[in-house]
Design a protein around this motif. Sequence first.
Motif, PDB file in Angstrom:
ATOM      1  N   PRO A 113       7.291  81.368  65.721  1.00  0.00           N
ATOM      2  CA  PRO A 113       7.000  80.664  64.743  1.00  0.00           C
ATOM      3  C   PRO A 113       5.412  81.287  64.798  1.00  0.00           C
ATOM      4  O   PRO A 113       5.021  81.384  65.602  1.00  0.00           O
ATOM      5  CB  PRO A 113       7.280  79.591  64.937  1.00  0.00           C
ATOM      6  CG  PRO A 113       7.857  79.314  66.210  1.00  0.00           C
ATOM      7  CD  PRO A 113       7.821  81.255  66.430  1.00  0.00           C
ATOM      8  N   ARG A 144       6.125  75.230  53.799  1.00  0.00           N
ATOM      9  CA  ARG A 144       6.811  74.185  53.207  1.00  0.00           C
ATOM     10  C   ARG A 144       6.057  72.980  53.032  1.00  0.00           C
ATOM     11  O   ARG A 144       5.053  73.240  53.990  1.00  0.00           O
ATOM     12  CB  ARG A 144       7.633  73.772  53.307  1.00  0.00           C
ATOM     13  CG  ARG A 144       8.086  73.369  55.045  1.00  0.00           C
ATOM     14  CD  ARG A 144       9.018  72.936  55.184  1.00  0.00           C
ATOM     15  NE  ARG A 144       9.471  72.799  57.009  1.00  0.00           N
ATOM     16  CZ  ARG A 144      10.612  71.980  57.228  1.00  0.00           C
ATOM     17  NH1 ARG A 144      11.808  71.686  56.161  1.00  0.00           N
ATOM     18  NH2 ARG A 144      10.793  71.015  58.573  1.00  0.00           N
ATOM     19  N   SER A 154       8.772  74.537  48.868  1.00  0.00           N
ATOM     20  CA  SER A 154       8.718  76.009  50.002  1.00  0.00           C
ATOM     21  C   SER A 154       7.965  76.357  48.878  1.00  0.00           C
ATOM     22  O   SER A 154       8.082  76.889  47.528  1.00  0.00           O
ATOM     23  CB  SER A 154      10.128  76.307  50.274  1.00  0.00           C
ATOM     24  OG  SER A 154      10.415  75.204  51.104  1.00  0.00           O
ATOM     25  N   GLN A 178       4.325  73.387  57.092  1.00  0.00           N
ATOM     26  CA  GLN A 178       4.955  73.879  57.976  1.00  0.00           C
ATOM     27  C   GLN A 178       5.106  75.120  57.713  1.00  0.00           C
ATOM     28  O   GLN A 178       4.564  75.931  56.531  1.00  0.00           O
ATOM     29  CB  GLN A 178       5.881  73.578  58.613  1.00  0.00           C
ATOM     30  CG  GLN A 178       5.613  72.191  59.366  1.00  0.00           C
ATOM     31  CD  GLN A 178       7.160  71.597  59.843  1.00  0.00           C
ATOM     32  OE1 GLN A 178       7.830  70.546  59.203  1.00  0.00           O
ATOM     33  NE2 GLN A 178       7.653  71.869  61.062  1.00  0.00           N
ATOM     34  N   ARG A 180       7.088  79.328  58.429  1.00  0.00           N
ATOM     35  CA  ARG A 180       7.486  80.155  58.639  1.00  0.00           C
ATOM     36  C   ARG A 180       7.373  81.429  58.242  1.00  0.00           C
ATOM     37  O   ARG A 180       6.962  81.454  57.751  1.00  0.00           O
ATOM     38  CB  ARG A 180       8.848  79.803  59.240  1.00  0.00           C
ATOM     39  CG  ARG A 180       9.612  79.871  57.888  1.00  0.00           C
ATOM     40  CD  ARG A 180      10.862  79.438  57.661  1.00  0.00           C
ATOM     41  NE  ARG A 180      11.852  79.068  55.824  1.00  0.00           N
ATOM     42  CZ  ARG A 180      12.665  79.209  56.376  1.00  0.00           C
ATOM     43  NH1 ARG A 180      13.526  78.571  57.236  1.00  0.00           N
ATOM     44  NH2 ARG A 180      13.822  79.241  54.954  1.00  0.00           N
ATOM     45  N   GLU A 195      11.370  79.795  63.441  1.00  0.00           N
ATOM     46  CA  GLU A 195      11.589  78.196  63.857  1.00  0.00           C
ATOM     47  C   GLU A 195      10.416  78.280  62.028  1.00  0.00           C
ATOM     48  O   GLU A 195       9.335  78.687  62.952  1.00  0.00           O
ATOM     49  CB  GLU A 195      11.397  78.186  64.664  1.00  0.00           C
ATOM     50  CG  GLU A 195      12.596  78.325  66.045  1.00  0.00           C
ATOM     51  CD  GLU A 195      13.808  78.003  65.151  1.00  0.00           C
ATOM     52  OE1 GLU A 195      14.002  76.867  64.400  1.00  0.00           O
ATOM     53  OE2 GLU A 195      15.354  78.778  65.800  1.00  0.00           O
ATOM     54  N   TRP A 196      10.375  76.525  62.464  1.00  0.00           N
ATOM     55  CA  TRP A 196       9.279  76.247  61.456  1.00  0.00           C
ATOM     56  C   TRP A 196       8.355  76.044  62.747  1.00  0.00           C
ATOM     57  O   TRP A 196       8.302  75.509  63.812  1.00  0.00           O
ATOM     58  CB  TRP A 196       8.922  75.362  61.122  1.00  0.00           C
ATOM     59  CG  TRP A 196      10.204  75.267  59.683  1.00  0.00           C
ATOM     60  CD1 TRP A 196      11.171  75.359  59.151  1.00  0.00           C
ATOM     61  CD2 TRP A 196      10.442  75.887  58.414  1.00  0.00           C
ATOM     62  NE1 TRP A 196      11.958  75.730  58.117  1.00  0.00           N
ATOM     63  CE2 TRP A 196      10.725  75.530  57.155  1.00  0.00           C
ATOM     64  CE3 TRP A 196       8.327  76.320  58.031  1.00  0.00           C
ATOM     65  CZ2 TRP A 196      11.157  76.283  55.744  1.00  0.00           C
ATOM     66  CZ3 TRP A 196       8.333  76.146  56.875  1.00  0.00           C
ATOM     67  CH2 TRP A 196       9.985  76.558  55.791  1.00  0.00           C
TER      68      TRP A 196
END
Length: 346
Positions: A113, A144, A154, A178, A180, A195-196
């Motif tokens: 991440p 997002r 997003s 967040q 990714r 992963e975020w």
Amino acid sequence: MPTRLLLLLCLTGLVFAKKPPDVDCYVVHMEYVHCSWNKQGTPEVNYTFHGRFGSAPWRECTMYLSENGTITGCNHLYQNINDRFGSFYTILKHGSDESKKQHELRYKVKLYPPTNLTVKLGSDSNLWFYWNQSHSGCVESEVRYRINNKTWNSDPVSTGIQYYCINLPSNSSLYEVQVRSKFGRNCAESQIWSEWSQPVAWGANNSTDKSKPKDSSMSAWTPVMYVLGALTLILMVMMLLHYERVRIRLMPVVLTPKFNQEWISGSDNPKPFYPDYTERVCPVRDYTLVSQSSSDSSDCSTSSVTTDQTDCSIPMPLDGSDLSTSCSSSTSTVSVSSEGPEKVSV
């Protein structure tokens, strides 16, 4: 007969024998190949794992992964970063059971991440988010965000870009973001997203990192502050009341007299009231009984009784000579007769 029985037993064993589980592999952040064989559940036995790139020699796994004491995966190291563009071969074996498989890893790369996600309110009044990704040249990202804990929105970010902007945010709203990443089209686009990242927040709660534990000291001290504030207010009110009572005792209020001209004049056309007005002295006389003999010698009527009269319009003589002889003074004489009713002349 024994031959047929032996053949039947072999066929039955082949039918009920369990095949080794399927192996799934992908590259983790261009550092190692992660392979697992527990998608259909934890296997009943421990398998040994061998892997190689291309025509390289087979190597047994040096870093097994286990679950509840049963081996379920392996992290296979490799030195050449370009090995992912070739084929990767695996062998999963237990006793005489063996399963071989070929994997194409160029489209199966999972990055770590993004790190160091930060937020800043720019001089243009826009909200800017920045992050780091080690393979930035070939990486595309996805951001997002949500406002006030509502639905996530997003937005894609182009390859090589490591920032994102939210235009004209509201200070009364809470923004949470967040990020990714994955390899983009310029470097053999990967099918697996990272992963975020850890979320960051800006806005109503004045926080920039929701992953950090919140300070609970404020929530513990809040009721104490409320109680102290209430006690202070009560104490101030009591002191104010006590001071007011002392002030009234030491410095009593002096009432200022007010005059009502209507009460004083008592007429329909009241005259102005002057507090410093003075009047001239008026004489006041008592009743006096005049004898019959003295009344005959005077020019007035017979035996009379002089009533009290006051006349402030007639000046008062300085000596008393005129008071007994003058009939023009403001006296009323009552005539007394023995035979008839009284006659009063003025």
